[in-house]
Design a protein around this motif. Structure first.
Motif, PDB file in Angstrom:
ATOM      1  N   ALA A  89      43.898  28.031  56.443  1.00  0.00           N
ATOM      2  CA  ALA A  89      42.622  27.333  56.229  1.00  0.00           C
ATOM      3  C   ALA A  89      42.845  25.905  55.747  1.00  0.00           C
ATOM      4  N   ASN A  90      43.744  25.707  54.805  1.00  0.00           N
ATOM      5  CA  ASN A  90      43.977  24.363  54.263  1.00  0.00           C
ATOM      6  C   ASN A  90      44.543  23.423  55.320  1.00  0.00           C
ATOM      7  N   PHE A  91      45.433  23.925  56.154  1.00  0.00           N
ATOM      8  CA  PHE A  91      46.004  23.079  57.202  1.00  0.00           C
ATOM      9  C   PHE A  91      44.916  22.666  58.191  1.00  0.00           C
TER      10      PHE A  91
ATOM     11  N   LEU B  75      43.695  18.986  59.202  1.00  0.00           N
ATOM     12  CA  LEU B  75      43.651  18.536  60.596  1.00  0.00           C
ATOM     13  C   LEU B  75      42.283  17.951  60.943  1.00  0.00           C
ATOM     14  N   VAL B  76      41.221  18.620  60.516  1.00  0.00           N
ATOM     15  CA  VAL B  76      39.872  18.103  60.772  1.00  0.00           C
ATOM     16  C   VAL B  76      39.685  16.758  60.071  1.00  0.00           C
ATOM     17  N   SER B  77      40.159  16.671  58.831  1.00  0.00           N
ATOM     18  CA  SER B  77      40.078  15.400  58.101  1.00  0.00           C
ATOM     19  C   SER B  77      40.865  14.312  58.820  1.00  0.00           C
ATOM     20  N   ALA B  78      42.034  14.656  59.307  1.00  0.00           N
ATOM     21  CA  ALA B  78      42.851  13.691  60.052  1.00  0.00           C
ATOM     22  C   ALA B  78      42.114  13.229  61.306  1.00  0.00           C
TER      23      ALA B  78
ATOM     24  N   GLU C 270      51.350  19.724  53.308  1.00  0.00           N
ATOM     25  CA  GLU C 270      50.685  21.018  53.496  1.00  0.00           C
ATOM     26  C   GLU C 270      51.605  22.005  54.214  1.00  0.00           C
ATOM     27  N   LEU C 271      52.404  21.537  55.159  1.00  0.00           N
ATOM     28  CA  LEU C 271      53.382  22.414  55.818  1.00  0.00           C
ATOM     29  C   LEU C 271      54.386  22.956  54.803  1.00  0.00           C
ATOM     30  N   MET C 272      54.882  22.074  53.931  1.00  0.00           N
ATOM     31  CA  MET C 272      55.834  22.522  52.907  1.00  0.00           C
ATOM     32  C   MET C 272      55.171  23.489  51.936  1.00  0.00           C
ATOM     33  N   ASN C 273      53.936  23.209  51.552  1.00  0.00           N
ATOM     34  CA  ASN C 273      53.209  24.094  50.652  1.00  0.00           C
ATOM     35  C   ASN C 273      53.051  25.478  51.284  1.00  0.00           C
ATOM     36  N   THR C 274      52.707  25.500  52.555  1.00  0.00           N
ATOM     37  CA  THR C 274      52.555  26.772  53.257  1.00  0.00           C
ATOM     38  C   THR C 274      53.881  27.526  53.292  1.00  0.00           C
TER      39      THR C 274
ATOM     40  N   ALA D  18      51.739  19.205  44.581  1.00  0.00           N
ATOM     41  CA  ALA D  18      52.367  18.159  45.395  1.00  0.00           C
ATOM     42  C   ALA D  18      51.434  17.732  46.531  1.00  0.00           C
ATOM     43  N   VAL D  19      50.758  18.695  47.138  1.00  0.00           N
ATOM     44  CA  VAL D  19      49.794  18.369  48.194  1.00  0.00           C
ATOM     45  C   VAL D  19      48.660  17.524  47.615  1.00  0.00           C
TER      46      VAL D  19
END
Length: 133
Positions: A38-40, A44-47, A78-82, A113-114
């Motif tokens: 969900a966060n990613f 992506l939508v924000s980007a 976010e990738l690292m957080n995931t 960090a995110v």
């Protein structure tokens, strides 16, 4: 066809290209897997919204660089957080750990960090778009 040197051994440049290709496939798969989070998806939508604003306002030069690096930094964080969260979940499940404050702390640190990166991206957005809005 595999490249071979004059003495019959496989050319290291050929092996390097194969390894590089595999590495890109693995990395692309990682992004594909992350899209389910969900966060990613929110990032992506924000980007996408930021890209729209960038094009609509004709952002160029160093401001365009700020936008691109900000998007890349947030998505990378976010990738690292995931990855950290999934690793913690896997370890907890593997060892039958229900709730452990150390795992909670690890996950919170990665999420923090995110947040830091996202806040820096917001500051960059204010620098780039503030005068135009």
């Amino acid at each position: 066809m595999k490249q071979r040197s004059n003495d019959g051994r496989r050319n290291s440049a050929g092996r390097g290209a194969v390894r590089l290709g595999r590495s890109f496939r693995f990395a692309t798969r990682g992004i594909w897997v992350a899209r389910l989070g969900a966060n990613f998806r929110i990032h992506l939508v924000s980007a996408g919204g930021v890209v729209f604003l960038t094009v609509a306002h004709g952002i160029t030069g160093s401001h365009l660089g700020l936008v691109v690096w900000s998007i890349a930094a947030v998505l990378s964080a976010e990738l690292m957080n995931t990855a950290v969260e999934r690793t913690c979940d896997f370890i907890a499940e593997l060892h039958g750990i229900d709730r452990d404050p150390r795992i909670r702390d690890i996950k919170d640190l990665a999420a923090g960090a995110v947040l830091v990166v996202a806040l820096a991206a917001l500051v960059n957005a204010l620098i780039v778009f503030g005068p135009r809005l």
